[in-house]
Design an enzyme around this catalytic site. Structure first.
Site, mmCIF file in Angstrom:
data_model
loop_
_atom_site.group_PDB
_atom_site.id
_atom_site.type_symbol
_atom_site.label_atom_id
_atom_site.label_comp_id
_atom_site.label_asym_id
_atom_site.label_seq_id
_atom_site.Cartn_x
_atom_site.Cartn_y
_atom_site.Cartn_z
ATOM 1 C CB THR A 77 -0.953 0.034 1.219
ATOM 2 O OG1 THR A 77 -0.211 -0.169 2.417
ATOM 3 C CG2 THR A 77 -2.035 -1.035 1.106
ATOM 4 C CB THR A 159 0.688 -4.014 -9.479
ATOM 5 O OG1 THR A 159 1.192 -4.314 -8.171
ATOM 6 C CG2 THR A 159 -0.801 -3.722 -9.391
ATOM 7 C CG HIS A 251 -5.159 -1.989 -7.006
ATOM 8 N ND1 HIS A 251 -4.053 -2.126 -7.807
ATOM 9 C CD2 HIS A 251 -4.887 -0.939 -6.205
ATOM 10 C CE1 HIS A 251 -3.164 -1.175 -7.508
ATOM 11 N NE2 HIS A 251 -3.656 -0.440 -6.523
ATOM 12 N NE ARG A 254 -6.440 2.025 -3.373
ATOM 13 C CZ ARG A 254 -6.615 3.062 -2.576
ATOM 14 N NH1 ARG A 254 -7.614 3.073 -1.712
ATOM 15 N NH2 ARG A 254 -5.809 4.098 -2.622
HETATM 16 C C1 LIG Z 1 -4.282 3.086 0.232
HETATM 17 C C2 LIG Z 1 -3.939 1.947 -0.659
HETATM 18 C C3 LIG Z 1 -2.825 2.031 -1.471
HETATM 19 C C4 LIG Z 1 -2.480 0.965 -2.299
HETATM 20 N N1 LIG Z 1 -1.367 1.053 -3.033
HETATM 21 C C5 LIG Z 1 -0.999 0.010 -3.820
HETATM 22 C C6 LIG Z 1 0.199 0.051 -4.574
HETATM 23 O O1 LIG Z 1 0.944 1.020 -4.524
HETATM 24 N N2 LIG Z 1 0.487 -1.014 -5.348
HETATM 25 C C7 LIG Z 1 -0.321 -2.113 -5.423
HETATM 26 O O2 LIG Z 1 -0.015 -3.063 -6.138
HETATM 27 N N3 LIG Z 1 -1.447 -2.187 -4.706
HETATM 28 C C8 LIG Z 1 -1.807 -1.155 -3.908
HETATM 29 N N4 LIG Z 1 -2.946 -1.242 -3.182
HETATM 30 C C9 LIG Z 1 -3.759 -2.470 -3.227
HETATM 31 C C10 LIG Z 1 -3.322 -3.470 -2.146
HETATM 32 O O3 LIG Z 1 -2.080 -4.027 -2.451
HETATM 33 C C11 LIG Z 1 -4.297 -4.622 -1.994
HETATM 34 O O4 LIG Z 1 -4.512 -5.214 -3.246
HETATM 35 C C12 LIG Z 1 -5.641 -4.231 -1.379
HETATM 36 O O5 LIG Z 1 -5.506 -3.187 -0.451
HETATM 37 C C13 LIG Z 1 -6.228 -5.463 -0.701
HETATM 38 O O6 LIG Z 1 -7.464 -5.195 -0.195
HETATM 39 P P1 LIG Z 1 -7.775 -4.822 1.353
HETATM 40 O O7 LIG Z 1 -7.367 -3.401 1.531
HETATM 41 O O8 LIG Z 1 -9.231 -5.051 1.409
HETATM 42 O O9 LIG Z 1 -7.001 -5.777 2.240
HETATM 43 C C14 LIG Z 1 -3.296 -0.186 -2.341
HETATM 44 C C15 LIG Z 1 -4.421 -0.274 -1.524
HETATM 45 C C16 LIG Z 1 -4.746 0.772 -0.679
HETATM 46 C C17 LIG Z 1 -5.943 0.644 0.211
HETATM 47 C C1 LIG Z 2 0.767 5.791 -7.982
HETATM 48 C C2 LIG Z 2 0.424 5.306 -6.616
HETATM 49 C C3 LIG Z 2 -0.262 3.995 -6.647
HETATM 50 C C4 LIG Z 2 -1.037 3.759 -5.403
HETATM 51 C C5 LIG Z 2 -2.095 2.742 -5.596
HETATM 52 O O1 LIG Z 2 -1.908 1.727 -6.205
HETATM 53 C C6 LIG Z 2 -3.397 2.951 -5.024
HETATM 54 O O2 LIG Z 2 -3.666 4.035 -4.506
HETATM 55 O O3 LIG Z 2 -4.231 2.027 -5.117
#
Ligand SMILES: Cc1cc2nc3c(=O)[nH]c(=O)nc-3n(C[C@H](O)[C@H](O)[C@H](O)COP(=O)(O)O)c2cc1C
Ligand SMILES: CCCCC(=O)C(=O)O
Length: 365
Positions: A77, A159, A251, A254
């Site tokens: 994250t 990713t 993700h 998201r």
């Molecule tokens: C605030 C936030 C930032 C995230 N940033 C990334 C990231 O930079 N790269 C990535 O592959 N996944 C990112 N994710 C996705 C997480 O790796 C993961 O897939 C997801 O949070 C899992 O779901 P959960 O929050 O319900 O446990 C992000 C998720 C959140 C909530």
């Molecule tokens: C460029 C930042 C990526 C963060 C991310 O993956 C997210 O916020 O879900």
């Protein structure tokens, strides 16, 4: 009843700037995928087995040469220093102390080398994986891979669910599109051709292909996992390409809001992979029993994203430790209640759908 994790989220909400809370909590579009990730776990139930347990369970799992004390690891994250001044370092120490694996990412507000150092200061054999997005310029991708290798990361997580960035309406409302002064995406500094770096240096690459993935794999001896796989045909292609592991993920809701809940996508991916490489899952895991359900449906381990952010924002390193220890205790307890001795004892025949009598053809699995 308020679960301990929910209580931590509410504490985190009080301590965070509302724009930052919404960035962490929110998802794309109508937040359907976000909500479904959790609701889909709630729709499933476990049929416990009897008279075959053990005094003590072994909850450890092996993953690409690393060992985790439980089948729950930390998903990548972004921007931990929005939540707490110690940011990624606090998460690294807590994750190492809990005996599990941290995935740090290119959007971290602490450089990968410092994250690995923090983890190893807590536990010398702590494992840290590095998450990246394939960059339009292969030299940039390669420079990131070298940074991760040099820091001592033991796997790369690519990713692949973000050819373009998700449309997150909470962020639009707040106008949250950049980091506050003093914080930066530290791994993006001084990369070839990216200027001074920082958050804006992170590019999404809508045109990236299996060729780009092959190129990445040729750059490194580290195991490569693909994160964000939902279609079983992509899982088959990934195995054929020689990818080392898959993470079934949307993700955290998201990216594509029309994506299914991850635990509902998991069984078909597990069938396509047929045990040839480990399959992990993240999205909506909030209880040790959610981890047990995912394992029963074919995952080797699960990742948690937001729960770690809530622990961090509420109480720094201690809060993250609390979250991970709680998930470990709950997973062990679920395993005991299901008559299991180790994660391998959780099998698909033990999963049924709530609201439908088991054994009447009601279960999709
Ligand atoms: C605030 C936030 C930032 C995230 N940033 C990334 C990231 O930079 N790269 C990535 O592959 N996944 C990112 N994710 C996705 C997480 O790796 C993961 O897939 C997801 O949070 C899992 O779901 P959960 O929050 O319900 O446990 C992000 C998720 C959140 C909530
Ligand atoms: C460029 C930042 C990526 C963060 C991310 O993956 C997210 O916020 O879900």
């Amino acid at each position: 009843m308020t679960s301990p994790l929910r209580a931590l989220r509410l504490r985190a909400r009080r301590s965070l700037d509302p724009a930052h809370y919404d960035y962490y909590a929110g998802g794309a579009g109508d937040e359907r995928a976000l909500g479904e990730n959790e609701r889909a776990f709630a729709r499933l139930a476990l049929l416990p087995r009897i008279l075959r347990g053990a005094e003590r369970r072994d909850t450890t799992v092996a993953l690409f040469g690393d060992r985790a004390a439980m089948p729950v690891i930390v998903s990548p994250t972004a921007f931990h220093r929005l939540a707490h001044p110690q940011g990624e370092r606090a998460v690294a120490r807590a994750t190492a102390a809990a005996g599990t694996i941290l995935t740090t990412g290119m959007a971290a507000t602490t450089p990968v080398a410092a994250v690995v150092d923090a983890a190893r200061s807590e536990r010398p054999d702590a494992a840290v994986w590095f998450q990246l997005y394939l960059q339009p310029e292969p030299e940039v991708t390669e420079a990131l891979v070298r940074r991760a290798e040099k820091a001592g990361c033991s796997a790369l997580v690519v990713t692949v669910d973000s050819p373009v960035f998700g449309r997150r309406e909470r962020d639009e409302r707040h106008g949250f599109h950049d980091l506050p002064a003093g914080l930066a995406a530290e791994n993006m500094r001084d990369l070839p051709g990216t200027g001074p770096g920082g958050l804006r240096a992170i590019a999404m690459s809508p045109a990236s292909s299996w060729d780009d993935l092959r190129r990445l794999r040729s750059m490194t001896a580290l195991p490569v996992l693909l994160k964000g796989v939902l279609h079983p045909e992509d899982a088959r292609l990934a195995v054929a390409e020689g990818v080392d592991g898959l993470i079934v993920s949307n993700h955290g809701g998201r990216q594509l809001d029309a994506a299914p809940a991850t635990v509902e996508a998991l069984p078909r991916i597990a069938d396509a992979v047929a045990g040839r490489i480990p399959v992990l899952l993240d999205g909506g895991v909030r209880r040790g029993s959610d981890a047990a359900l995912a394992l029963a449906l074919g995952a080797t381990a699960v990742g948690v994203g937001r729960p770690v952010l809530w622990g961090l924002a509420a109480d720094g390193e201690k809060g993250v430790r609390q979250v991970l220890d709680l998930l470990h205790t709950e997973f062990d307890h679920t395993l005991a209640l299901c008559g299991g001795r180790s994660p391998a004892d959780l099998t698909r025949d033990m999963v049924v759908t709530r609201g439908r009598p088991a054994g009447t053809g009601g279960s999709p699995w």
